[in-house]
Design a protein around this motif. Structure first.
Motif, PDB file in Angstrom:
ATOM      1  N   TRP A   4       0.849  -1.210   0.000  1.00 24.10           N
ATOM      2  CA  TRP A   4       0.000   0.000   0.000  1.00 24.10           C
ATOM      3  C   TRP A   4       0.878   1.252   0.000  1.00 24.10           C
ATOM      4  O   TRP A   4       0.608   2.210  -0.730  1.00 24.10           O
ATOM      5  CB  TRP A   4      -0.916   0.009   1.225  1.00 24.10           C
ATOM      6  N   ALA A   5       1.922   1.259   0.827  1.00 23.88           N
ATOM      7  CA  ALA A   5       2.794   2.429   0.925  1.00 23.88           C
ATOM      8  C   ALA A   5       3.496   2.711  -0.398  1.00 23.88           C
ATOM      9  O   ALA A   5       3.645   3.871  -0.800  1.00 23.88           O
ATOM     10  CB  ALA A   5       3.825   2.224   2.036  1.00 23.88           C
ATOM     11  N   GLU A   6       3.918   1.665  -1.107  1.00 20.53           N
ATOM     12  CA  GLU A   6       4.556   1.856  -2.409  1.00 20.53           C
ATOM     13  C   GLU A   6       3.567   2.459  -3.403  1.00 20.53           C
ATOM     14  O   GLU A   6       3.900   3.377  -4.166  1.00 20.53           O
ATOM     15  CB  GLU A   6       5.092   0.520  -2.927  1.00 20.53           C
ATOM     16  N   SER A   7       2.336   1.956  -3.399  1.00 23.94           N
ATOM     17  CA  SER A   7       1.320   2.479  -4.299  1.00 23.94           C
ATOM     18  C   SER A   7       1.018   3.941  -3.985  1.00 23.94           C
ATOM     19  O   SER A   7       0.918   4.775  -4.892  1.00 23.94           O
ATOM     20  CB  SER A   7       0.036   1.645  -4.169  1.00 23.94           C
ATOM     21  N   ALA A   8       0.876   4.265  -2.707  1.00 25.43           N
ATOM     22  CA  ALA A   8       0.601   5.646  -2.316  1.00 25.43           C
ATOM     23  C   ALA A   8       1.745   6.562  -2.724  1.00 25.43           C
ATOM     24  O   ALA A   8       1.521   7.692  -3.177  1.00 25.43           O
ATOM     25  CB  ALA A   8       0.366   5.719  -0.808  1.00 25.43           C
ATOM     26  N   ARG A   9       2.972   6.094  -2.606  1.00 29.22           N
ATOM     27  CA  ARG A   9       4.133   6.899  -2.990  1.00 29.22           C
ATOM     28  C   ARG A   9       4.114   7.163  -4.489  1.00 29.22           C
ATOM     29  O   ARG A   9       4.388   8.290  -4.938  1.00 29.22           O
ATOM     30  CB  ARG A   9       5.419   6.170  -2.570  1.00 29.22           C
ATOM     31  N   ARG A  10       3.798   6.152  -5.290  1.00 24.66           N
ATOM     32  CA  ARG A  10       3.733   6.344  -6.737  1.00 24.66           C
ATOM     33  C   ARG A  10       2.673   7.392  -7.107  1.00 24.66           C
ATOM     34  O   ARG A  10       2.903   8.264  -7.935  1.00 24.66           O
ATOM     35  CB  ARG A  10       3.399   5.023  -7.431  1.00 24.66           C
ATOM     36  N   LEU A  11       1.517   7.275  -6.491  1.00 26.56           N
ATOM     37  CA  LEU A  11       0.403   8.139  -6.853  1.00 26.56           C
ATOM     38  C   LEU A  11       0.606   9.575  -6.393  1.00 26.56           C
ATOM     39  O   LEU A  11       0.095  10.511  -7.013  1.00 26.56           O
ATOM     40  CB  LEU A  11      -0.897   7.586  -6.257  1.00 26.56           C
ATOM     41  N   ASN A  12       1.328   9.766  -5.296  1.00 30.09           N
ATOM     42  CA  ASN A  12       1.448  11.103  -4.703  1.00 30.09           C
ATOM     43  C   ASN A  12       2.756  11.805  -5.019  1.00 30.09           C
ATOM     44  O   ASN A  12       2.944  12.956  -4.614  1.00 30.09           O
ATOM     45  CB  ASN A  12       1.278  11.003  -3.179  1.00 30.09           C
ATOM     46  N   SER A  13       3.662  11.148  -5.715  1.00 29.74           N
ATOM     47  CA  SER A  13       4.952  11.769  -6.005  1.00 29.74           C
ATOM     48  C   SER A  13       4.839  12.713  -7.199  1.00 29.74           C
ATOM     49  O   SER A  13       3.952  12.574  -8.050  1.00 29.74           O
ATOM     50  CB  SER A  13       6.012  10.711  -6.299  1.00 29.74           C
ATOM     51  N   LYS A  14       5.741  13.679  -7.251  1.00 31.82           N
ATOM     52  CA  LYS A  14       5.810  14.595  -8.383  1.00 31.82           C
ATOM     53  C   LYS A  14       6.643  13.966  -9.499  1.00 31.82           C
ATOM     54  O   LYS A  14       7.638  13.299  -9.246  1.00 31.82           O
ATOM     55  CB  LYS A  14       6.437  15.918  -7.946  1.00 31.82           C
ATOM     56  N   ALA A  15       6.232  14.226 -10.737  1.00 30.15           N
ATOM     57  CA  ALA A  15       6.934  13.626 -11.879  1.00 30.15           C
ATOM     58  C   ALA A  15       8.376  14.077 -11.973  1.00 30.15           C
ATOM     59  O   ALA A  15       9.220  13.379 -12.530  1.00 30.15           O
ATOM     60  CB  ALA A  15       6.194  13.970 -13.168  1.00 30.15           C
ATOM     61  N   SER A  16       8.690  15.235 -11.372  1.00 34.18           N
ATOM     62  CA  SER A  16      10.033  15.797 -11.485  1.00 34.18           C
ATOM     63  C   SER A  16      11.005  15.245 -10.449  1.00 34.18           C
ATOM     64  O   SER A  16      12.201  15.516 -10.518  1.00 34.18           O
ATOM     65  CB  SER A  16       9.961  17.317 -11.331  1.00 34.18           C
ATOM     66  N   GLU A  17      10.514  14.484  -9.460  1.00 32.93           N
ATOM     67  CA  GLU A  17      11.397  14.017  -8.396  1.00 32.93           C
ATOM     68  C   GLU A  17      11.731  12.540  -8.560  1.00 32.93           C
ATOM     69  O   GLU A  17      10.948  11.782  -9.124  1.00 32.93           O
ATOM     70  CB  GLU A  17      10.750  14.246  -7.026  1.00 32.93           C
TER      71      GLU A  17
ATOM     72  N   TYR B  98       8.822   2.166  -9.746  1.00 36.44           N
ATOM     73  CA  TYR B  98       8.429   2.565 -11.089  1.00 36.44           C
ATOM     74  C   TYR B  98       7.205   3.473 -10.998  1.00 36.44           C
ATOM     75  O   TYR B  98       6.477   3.472 -10.010  1.00 36.44           O
ATOM     76  CB  TYR B  98       8.123   1.342 -11.959  1.00 36.44           C
ATOM     77  N   ARG B  99       6.979   4.262 -12.004  1.00 32.48           N
ATOM     78  CA  ARG B  99       5.867   5.202 -12.029  1.00 32.48           C
ATOM     79  C   ARG B  99       4.541   4.481 -12.302  1.00 32.48           C
ATOM     80  O   ARG B  99       4.503   3.422 -12.940  1.00 32.48           O
ATOM     81  CB  ARG B  99       6.080   6.256 -13.118  1.00 32.48           C
ATOM     82  N   THR B 100       3.456   5.074 -11.802  1.00 35.42           N
ATOM     83  CA  THR B 100       2.124   4.536 -12.066  1.00 35.42           C
ATOM     84  C   THR B 100       1.782   4.718 -13.536  1.00 35.42           C
ATOM     85  O   THR B 100       1.822   5.843 -14.043  1.00 35.42           O
ATOM     86  CB  THR B 100       1.069   5.288 -11.229  1.00 35.42           C
ATOM     87  N   PRO B 101       1.443   3.653 -14.251  1.00 32.32           N
ATOM     88  CA  PRO B 101       1.025   3.832 -15.653  1.00 32.32           C
ATOM     89  C   PRO B 101      -0.218   4.698 -15.734  1.00 32.32           C
ATOM     90  O   PRO B 101      -1.062   4.670 -14.850  1.00 32.32           O
ATOM     91  CB  PRO B 101       0.732   2.390 -16.115  1.00 32.32           C
ATOM     92  N   ALA B 102      -0.323   5.486 -16.780  1.00 34.69           N
ATOM     93  CA  ALA B 102      -1.473   6.370 -16.946  1.00 34.69           C
ATOM     94  C   ALA B 102      -2.761   5.566 -16.898  1.00 34.69           C
ATOM     95  O   ALA B 102      -2.901   4.526 -17.559  1.00 34.69           O
ATOM     96  CB  ALA B 102      -1.370   7.117 -18.277  1.00 34.69           C
TER      97      ALA B 102
END
Length: 312
Positions: free
Chosen positions: A94-107, A299-303
């Motif tokens: 859950w924490a990994e998913s939340a991090r992906r969704l809430n992170s900025k694309a530039s970081e 890895y980033r969340t796919p669109a």
């Protein structure tokens, strides 16, 4: 017990359950608990974001709280009841998913989680999920209050007492900010801290210099159910260091805890802070474990993906 279910934090009733869970854990875990009820109050009421508590996620079975995850920026704290640690993989996912969704694309996208060196179950989980142990750590120490407490020694002209209400908060904040470079402590934040359930004015201590300025400070958080105290934080103004004021704050705090019925006290410091280690050892604190940060690149969340897609 039914299958564990999870949901977001929903208000003060949940906060009471978080504190109850942490109060129940020390008799089962021994000293290596990841958070006490006092630590929880410090985390919440000293946070730069007063709404940070809303990010917490909880796991239940029936009406019983089994654990919770507290994310903050690029890290997460995982707290699980010792008898229900099977939920920890789901908490980490859950924490990994939340991090992906809430992170900025530039970081850079990564997550840090914490594990005691002695917690082989947690370290095996993290290693198995691709986390690597970093050099970032906190050293955790404990001390029994059943043995003599060092005598209180203050330099000539200094006194030690509790904070005397809101009129002194500005001074109290000033010494805190001087002691910790980069601190965001503020008058408003300390006022909020004083509303925390575990806060006690008689355990918010200050050392006062001959000119009336605050020279050192420390807060002690008391878990009366477990007869346990926690120092968080302890600091000395740079202009008043190397005079034994930190030792005096710790000694007086332990004496006050002892009078209130506590049997043990904890304190932690950053692993690289040699001065803090020497201070705590000088008044009888002994190491019981190190809590290391473990880091994983994500890895980033796919669109168009939802959290459930990432947890399948």
């Amino acid at each position: 017990m039914s299958q564990p279910m999870d949901r977001p934090y929903a208000g003060e009733a949940d906060y009471a359950q978080l504190r109850d869970l942490l109060t129940a854990m020390p008799p089962l875990s021994g000293p290596a608990v990841y958070c006490t009820a006092g630590d929880l109050d410090w985390w919440r009421y000293s946070d730069d974001d007063p709404m940070a508590i809303q990010l917490v996620h909880l796991w239940f079975a029936d009406a019983a709280l089994l654990g919770f995850a507290w994310p903050k920026d690029d890290q997460v704290d995982l707290l699980a009841h010792p008898h229900y640690r099977d939920i920890e993989p789901a908490m980490l996912h859950w924490a990994e998913s939340a991090r992906r969704l809430n992170s900025k694309a530039s970081e850079p996208l990564s997550l840090r989680a914490w594990a005691y060196d002695g917690d082989t179950r947690r370290t095996a989980l993290l290693r198995g999920q691709g986390y690597v142990r970093t050099d970032t750590s906190f050293v955790y120490r404990s001390r029994t209050l059943d043995v003599p407490i060092p005598a209180l020694h203050l330099p000539s002209g200094y006194t030690l007492r509790q904070l005397e209400g809101h009129a002194e908060i500005e001074q109290r904040v000033a010494v805190h900010r001087a002691a910790f470079t980069g601190s965001h402590m503020s008058v408003a934040k300390h006022c909020t801290l004083m509303d925390a359930p575990t806060y006690r004015a008689d355990l918010d201590l200050v050392a006062v210099a001959p000119d009336g300025a605050f020279a050192a400070f420390g807060i002690v958080w008391l878990d009366i159910a477990n007869r346990l105290g926690v120092f968080e934080p302890v600091g000395t103004h740079p202009a008043h260091r190397r005079q034994g004021l930190g030792q005096a704050i710790l000694s007086e705090g332990m004496r006050r805890l002892q009078r209130l019925g506590a049997r043990a006290v904890y304190v932690n410091s950053r692993g690289e802070d040699v001065a803090a280690s020497r201070l705590y050892e000088s008044v009888g604190f002994g190491l019981f474990d190190r809590n290391h940060a473990w880091k994983k690149s994500l890895y980033r969340t796919p669109a168009g993906s939802a959290p459930s897609d990432l947890l399948a």
